[in-house]
Design a protein around this motif. Structure first.
Motif, short mmCIF file in Angstrom:
data_model
loop_
_atom_site.label_atom_id
_atom_site.label_comp_id
_atom_site.label_asym_id
_atom_site.label_seq_id
_atom_site.Cartn_x
_atom_site.Cartn_y
_atom_site.Cartn_z
N SER A 185 0.76 -1.15 -0.10
CA SER A 185 0.08 -0.36 0.07
C SER A 185 0.98 1.25 0.14
O SER A 185 0.64 2.20 -0.65
N LYS A 186 2.12 1.22 0.70
CA LYS A 186 2.84 2.45 0.74
C LYS A 186 3.45 2.43 -0.56
O LYS A 186 3.75 3.52 -1.15
N TYR A 187 3.85 1.58 -1.28
CA TYR A 187 4.36 1.39 -2.46
C TYR A 187 3.61 2.08 -3.51
O TYR A 187 4.03 2.85 -4.46
N ASP A 188 2.28 1.58 -3.73
CA ASP A 188 1.27 2.37 -4.60
C ASP A 188 1.13 3.75 -4.07
O ASP A 188 0.89 4.32 -5.10
N GLU A 189 1.11 4.23 -3.04
CA GLU A 189 0.80 5.53 -2.53
C GLU A 189 2.06 6.41 -3.18
O GLU A 189 1.93 7.44 -3.71
N MET A 190 3.40 5.80 -2.99
CA MET A 190 4.53 6.52 -3.54
C MET A 190 4.38 6.58 -4.91
O MET A 190 5.07 7.58 -5.44
N THR A 191 4.18 5.42 -5.64
CA THR A 191 4.33 5.55 -7.07
C THR A 191 3.11 6.53 -7.75
O THR A 191 3.21 7.07 -8.85
N GLU A 192 1.99 6.31 -6.82
CA GLU A 192 0.97 7.42 -7.34
C GLU A 192 1.47 8.71 -7.31
O GLU A 192 1.14 9.78 -8.18
N LEU A 193 2.04 9.18 -6.17
CA LEU A 193 2.54 10.60 -5.93
C LEU A 193 3.57 10.82 -6.91
O LEU A 193 3.66 11.95 -7.59
N LEU A 194 4.32 9.98 -7.23
CA LEU A 194 5.64 10.13 -8.33
C LEU A 194 4.70 10.39 -9.76
O LEU A 194 5.40 11.39 -10.23
N GLU A 195 3.89 9.74 -9.91
CA GLU A 195 3.28 9.84 -11.41
C GLU A 195 2.49 11.18 -11.21
O GLU A 195 2.66 12.12 -12.32
N ASP A 196 1.91 11.73 -10.24
CA ASP A 196 1.37 12.86 -10.09
C ASP A 196 2.36 14.04 -10.30
O ASP A 196 2.19 15.00 -11.06
N CYS A 197 3.45 13.93 -9.62
CA CYS A 197 4.32 14.94 -9.84
C CYS A 197 5.13 14.86 -11.19
O CYS A 197 5.28 16.10 -11.84
N LYS A 198 5.09 13.80 -11.69
CA LYS A 198 5.74 13.84 -13.29
C LYS A 198 4.63 14.62 -14.21
O LYS A 198 5.08 15.41 -15.11
N LEU A 199 3.35 14.42 -13.88
CA LEU A 199 2.27 14.93 -14.62
C LEU A 199 2.36 16.47 -14.42
O LEU A 199 1.96 17.14 -15.36
N THR B 111 -20.85 8.72 -24.46
CA THR B 111 -19.69 8.11 -23.97
C THR B 111 -19.62 8.21 -22.34
O THR B 111 -20.09 9.33 -21.78
N ASP B 112 -19.25 7.04 -21.53
CA ASP B 112 -19.48 6.91 -20.12
C ASP B 112 -17.89 7.07 -19.65
O ASP B 112 -17.22 5.99 -19.57
N VAL B 113 -17.31 8.15 -19.40
CA VAL B 113 -16.21 8.39 -18.80
C VAL B 113 -16.02 9.21 -17.47
O VAL B 113 -16.69 9.91 -17.15
N ASP B 114 -15.32 8.50 -16.56
CA ASP B 114 -15.24 9.27 -15.37
C ASP B 114 -13.63 9.98 -15.28
O ASP B 114 -12.64 8.96 -15.50
N ILE B 115 -13.60 11.01 -15.07
CA ILE B 115 -12.31 11.82 -14.90
C ILE B 115 -12.18 12.22 -13.48
O ILE B 115 -12.71 12.98 -12.92
N ASP B 116 -11.06 11.73 -13.07
CA ASP B 116 -10.60 12.09 -11.52
C ASP B 116 -9.58 13.32 -11.56
O ASP B 116 -8.59 13.29 -12.21
#
Length: 109
Positions: A54-68, A103-108
């Motif tokens: 769970s911590k790994y997922d959190e860290m990789t998501e944060l890294l991806e957000d920073c890249k974006l 189209t059925d699309v959810d945007i976060d």
């Protein structure tokens, strides 16, 4: 406590690599699951980090957000052109409002 401060606190409780040889691996991994991160020491030097899934997922998501964010900032800096209206983009790609409505699309955000 912020997530950064929380992570730094966890680094204050390192685990010696010799603990694995003493049959304490199960206990160490239980702590990783509850605390999120454990730093592994050998001869009082960091040699690795054990991270819960769970911590790994959190860290990789944060890294991806920073890249974006960085990508968006760079695009904003380099794109000095006037914004293109959505209607022009839709015309260019042959998209109609009905296409979008069907189209059925959810945007976060």
């Amino acid at each position: 406590m912020s997530k950064i401060a929380e992570s730094r606190t966890l680094y204050n409780e390192p685990v010696s690599i010799s603990s694995f040889n003493q049959g304490k691996a199960n206990k160490i991994f239980e702590e990783v699951n509850t605390e999120g991160i454990k730093v592994v020491l050998k001869n009082n030097k960091r040699i690795g980090v054990i991270v819960s899934p769970s911590k790994y997922d959190e860290m990789t998501e944060l890294l991806e957000d920073c890249k974006l964010v960085l990508l968006a900032m760079n695009r904003m800096k380099s794109n000095h052109k006037k914004p293109v209206p959505m209607s022009d983009v839709m015309k260019r790609f042959g998209i109609t409002q009905e296409d979008l409505d069907d189209t059925d699309v959810d945007i976060d955000i």
